[in-house]
Write a protein that holds these residues in place. Structure first.
Motif, PDB file in Angstrom:
ATOM      1  N   PHE A   1       0.836  -1.205   0.000  1.00  0.00           N
ATOM      2  CA  PHE A   1       0.000   0.000   0.000  1.00  0.00           C
ATOM      3  C   PHE A   1       0.872   1.256   0.000  1.00  0.00           C
ATOM      4  O   PHE A   1       0.610   2.207  -0.733  1.00  0.00           O
ATOM      5  N   VAL A   2       1.900   1.253   0.840  1.00  0.00           N
ATOM      6  CA  VAL A   2       2.776   2.416   0.959  1.00  0.00           C
ATOM      7  C   VAL A   2       3.466   2.702  -0.370  1.00  0.00           C
ATOM      8  O   VAL A   2       3.465   3.837  -0.859  1.00  0.00           O
ATOM      9  N   TYR A   3       4.060   1.664  -0.975  1.00  0.00           N
ATOM     10  CA  TYR A   3       4.793   1.866  -2.226  1.00  0.00           C
ATOM     11  C   TYR A   3       3.867   2.281  -3.368  1.00  0.00           C
ATOM     12  O   TYR A   3       4.223   3.143  -4.175  1.00  0.00           O
ATOM     13  N   ALA A   4       2.689   1.690  -3.441  1.00  0.00           N
ATOM     14  CA  ALA A   4       1.757   2.053  -4.514  1.00  0.00           C
ATOM     15  C   ALA A   4       1.285   3.497  -4.356  1.00  0.00           C
ATOM     16  O   ALA A   4       1.188   4.242  -5.342  1.00  0.00           O
ATOM     17  N   TYR A   5       1.009   3.907  -3.126  1.00  0.00           N
ATOM     18  CA  TYR A   5       0.582   5.285  -2.883  1.00  0.00           C
ATOM     19  C   TYR A   5       1.716   6.260  -3.214  1.00  0.00           C
ATOM     20  O   TYR A   5       1.501   7.295  -3.841  1.00  0.00           O
ATOM     21  N   GLN A   6       2.928   5.914  -2.801  1.00  0.00           N
ATOM     22  CA  GLN A   6       4.085   6.764  -3.100  1.00  0.00           C
ATOM     23  C   GLN A   6       4.323   6.868  -4.600  1.00  0.00           C
ATOM     24  O   GLN A   6       4.634   7.954  -5.104  1.00  0.00           O
ATOM     25  N   ASP A   7       4.194   5.773  -5.308  1.00  0.00           N
ATOM     26  CA  ASP A   7       4.381   5.803  -6.759  1.00  0.00           C
ATOM     27  C   ASP A   7       3.367   6.712  -7.431  1.00  0.00           C
ATOM     28  O   ASP A   7       3.694   7.422  -8.383  1.00  0.00           O
ATOM     29  N   ARG A   8       2.147   6.680  -6.946  1.00  0.00           N
ATOM     30  CA  ARG A   8       1.081   7.451  -7.583  1.00  0.00           C
ATOM     31  C   ARG A   8       1.100   8.923  -7.187  1.00  0.00           C
ATOM     32  O   ARG A   8       0.902   9.797  -8.023  1.00  0.00           O
ATOM     33  N   PHE A   9       1.340   9.216  -5.896  1.00  0.00           N
ATOM     34  CA  PHE A   9       1.174  10.592  -5.402  1.00  0.00           C
ATOM     35  C   PHE A   9       2.447  11.230  -4.851  1.00  0.00           C
ATOM     36  O   PHE A   9       2.427  12.368  -4.399  1.00  0.00           O
ATOM     37  N   ARG A  10       3.555  10.491  -4.804  1.00  0.00           N
ATOM     38  CA  ARG A  10       4.816  11.013  -4.278  1.00  0.00           C
ATOM     39  C   ARG A  10       4.694  11.494  -2.836  1.00  0.00           C
ATOM     40  O   ARG A  10       5.242  12.526  -2.449  1.00  0.00           O
ATOM     41  N   ALA A  11       3.936  10.772  -2.055  1.00  0.00           N
ATOM     42  CA  ALA A  11       3.752  11.080  -0.630  1.00  0.00           C
ATOM     43  C   ALA A  11       3.393   9.794   0.097  1.00  0.00           C
ATOM     44  O   ALA A  11       2.961   8.815  -0.527  1.00  0.00           O
ATOM     45  N   LEU A  12       3.584   9.806   1.397  1.00  0.00           N
ATOM     46  CA  LEU A  12       3.186   8.655   2.208  1.00  0.00           C
ATOM     47  C   LEU A  12       1.696   8.742   2.533  1.00  0.00           C
ATOM     48  O   LEU A  12       1.192   9.819   2.866  1.00  0.00           O
ATOM     49  N   PRO A  13       0.991   7.622   2.461  1.00  0.00           N
ATOM     50  CA  PRO A  13      -0.417   7.657   2.864  1.00  0.00           C
ATOM     51  C   PRO A  13      -0.518   7.965   4.356  1.00  0.00           C
ATOM     52  O   PRO A  13       0.255   7.462   5.160  1.00  0.00           O
ATOM     53  N   GLY A  14      -1.434   8.832   4.712  1.00  0.00           N
ATOM     54  CA  GLY A  14      -1.555   9.288   6.095  1.00  0.00           C
ATOM     55  C   GLY A  14      -0.770  10.564   6.327  1.00  0.00           C
ATOM     56  O   GLY A  14      -1.208  11.446   7.052  1.00  0.00           O
ATOM     57  N   ASP A  15       0.390  10.685   5.686  1.00  0.00           N
ATOM     58  CA  ASP A  15       1.258  11.858   5.832  1.00  0.00           C
ATOM     59  C   ASP A  15       1.092  12.840   4.666  1.00  0.00           C
ATOM     60  O   ASP A  15       1.658  13.921   4.690  1.00  0.00           O
ATOM     61  N   ASP A  16       0.303  12.484   3.681  1.00  0.00           N
ATOM     62  CA  ASP A  16       0.131  13.283   2.464  1.00  0.00           C
ATOM     63  C   ASP A  16      -0.519  14.628   2.786  1.00  0.00           C
ATOM     64  O   ASP A  16      -1.677  14.691   3.169  1.00  0.00           O
ATOM     65  N   ARG A  17       0.244  15.721   2.612  1.00  0.00           N
ATOM     66  CA  ARG A  17      -0.294  17.065   2.911  1.00  0.00           C
ATOM     67  C   ARG A  17      -1.282  17.542   1.851  1.00  0.00           C
ATOM     68  O   ARG A  17      -1.993  18.511   2.057  1.00  0.00           O
ATOM     69  N   ALA A  18      -1.320  16.864   0.695  1.00  0.00           N
ATOM     70  CA  ALA A  18      -2.258  17.239  -0.364  1.00  0.00           C
ATOM     71  C   ALA A  18      -3.242  16.107  -0.654  1.00  0.00           C
ATOM     72  O   ALA A  18      -3.694  15.933  -1.786  1.00  0.00           O
TER      73      ALA A  18
END
Length: 155
Positions: free
Chosen positions: A52-69
């Motif tokens: 989940f972490v890697y897929a979210y980072q690949d898509r949005f360049r942020a950590l899930p939960g920590d994503d400021r946008a």
């Protein structure tokens, strides 16, 4: 004069013991298979979180939960954005209080589910918001050390 036999012969007793041994062996092997399946399911549960972490980072360049946008990326409320410091803050087992996640580790599940990376409810007030592993235990994630050092220990 014919004497009638009473009791069992050694052959009959041996056959019964062999049958009992086969039954016990089958039961023990079955339990071993069940335990092996449980371990594999638990390992699979814990392998999915980094996915989940890697897929979210690949898509949005942020950590899930920590994503400021996160509000712009996945359409969640701005109040569920993270602080963008590159670390998922909060205890690994933080749960929503009164339907609100106060920590990034709790918001992690909202972000990965809203991004369609994980299944489950996005309703933070739901009893099943925090997922459970194959054995029914709570699953979580954190960027802080979950272990504390005993006072006086200098290792």
């Amino acid at each position: 004069m014919n004497k009638q036999q009473s009791g069992f012969t050694l052959v009959e007793i041996a056959i019964v013991l062999v049958i009992i041994g086969l039954l016990l062996g089958g039961v023990l092997k079955g339990q071993e298979l069940i335990n092996s399946a449980k371990v594999k399911n638990l390992a699979n549960d814990f392998r999915t979180i980094p996915t989940f972490v890697y897929a979210y980072q690949d898509r949005f360049r942020a950590l899930p939960g920590d994503d400021r946008a996160a509000d712009a990326h996945i359409g969640v409320a701005a109040a569920t954005n993270g602080n963008g410091d590159g670390r998922i803050d909060g205890n690994w087992n933080d749960a929503p209080a009164a339907g609100v996640c106060a920590t990034e580790s709790c918001r992690f599940w909202l972000h990965v589910r809203t991004a369609n990376l994980a299944t489950g409810t996005t309703n933070m007030a739901a009893a099943d918001y925090i997922p459970r592993n194959a054995e029914g235990g709570v699953m979580g994630i954190t960027g802080i050390s979950p272990f504390t050092v005993a006072p006086g220990w200098a290792g």
